[in-house]
Design a protein around this motif. Structure first.
Motif: not given
Length: 275
Positions: A124-131, A133-137
């Motif tokens: 999910l972390s890798s996919l968020a970067k591809t899309q 999308v910022t994911i907070e901690p």
């Protein structure tokens, strides 16, 4: 002589016949009448109960509309058929992916769960970067963990699957930022004590920022399966995406400078049919 005999018969036989009739009335007819009244009492009570239940307005109503009763029974039967069909559709919608169901039915292995959790976080972390999308901690900190409070560890698997489906769908709907995520422990669902308590609840709470259009798309996708999402022309979703239902929703404008951007606080529910 003949006259005297007839007179004798009249004076003797007729009183005896009268006495016989009186005896029949006292010892046969009256007990039969009382027996008939006693047998009629339950029927009378049932009639009054039926009359009252039909709102006849008085408990001693004589006329009851049996045609209306027949129509109501037919309507009730039709409603039961509709309810049964709805139950079948709901059961089919809540069915889990076979692989996920197999994991739930197998003995829970904490090491296996931790490995899957770690793998999911990386993907999910890798996919968020591809899309983009910022994911907070706080998001990854909210993933469900096995603790002493979890009374049914098997429910951790569908909770993890629900989170995975929710986040991947959010990425596809191009949310801007995901601020927080929690799976508040409906995971402490106790095992059912009777055959009626078959649904286990999986609650998810998420807060994210997106454009109003993209936020609307995500909300529309939640209760749909992947094939329904494709048919509706919405952004793609994971093929095994679980169905989620909106429980609470708060939408706020972010700032006057970004009139189309909203911050959404959402509580969604997934359900698991216990076997």
């Amino acid at each position: 002589m003949n006259f005297r005999f007839q007179e004798y018969r009249r004076r003797v036989v007729i009183p005896l016949a009268g006495l016989g009739l009186a005896a029949y009335y006292l010892f046969v007819f009256l007990p039969l009448g009382r027996r008939a009244e006693s047998l009629d009492a339950p029927l009378q009570k049932a009639w009054e109960k039926l009359s009252t239940s039909l709102d006849a307005g008085q408990t001693n109503a004589i006329a009851i509309d049996f045609l209306r009763i027949t129509n109501q029974l037919n309507e009730t039967r039709q409603a039961l058929i509709v309810l049964e069909n709805a139950k079948k559709h709901a059961t089919a919608r809540l069915q889990l992916d076979p692989a996920l169901r197999a994991r739930m039915n197998a003995p829970f292995q904490l090491v296996e769960y931790q490995n899957e959790l770690s793998k999911q976080l990386d993907e999910l972390s890798s996919l968020a970067k591809t899309q983009h999308v910022t994911i907070e901690p706080a998001v990854f900190a909210g993933f469900p963990e096995h603790t002493a409070d979890v009374r049914q560890p098997a429910l951790l698997w569908p909770a993890l699957a629900a989170i995975d489906g929710l986040l991947r769908t959010a990425f596809q709907c191009k949310v801007t930022t995901i601020h927080s995520l929690e799976a508040p422990l409906g995971l402490t669902n106790a095992p059912p004590t009777n055959g009626l308590d078959r649904l286990a609840e999986i609650p998810l709470e998420i807060e994210f920022t997106a454009s109003a259009t993209n936020a609307t798309q995500l909300l529309r996708c939640l209760p749909l399966r992947a094939e329904e999402i494709r048919a509706a022309g919405l952004p793609e979703a994971p093929p095994d995406k679980p169905v989620l239902f909106v429980d609470r929703l708060v939408v706020r404008k972010q700032s006057p400078d970004k009139p189309d951007e909203v911050r959404v606080s959402l509580r969604a529910l997934g359900f698991v049919l216990r076997e």
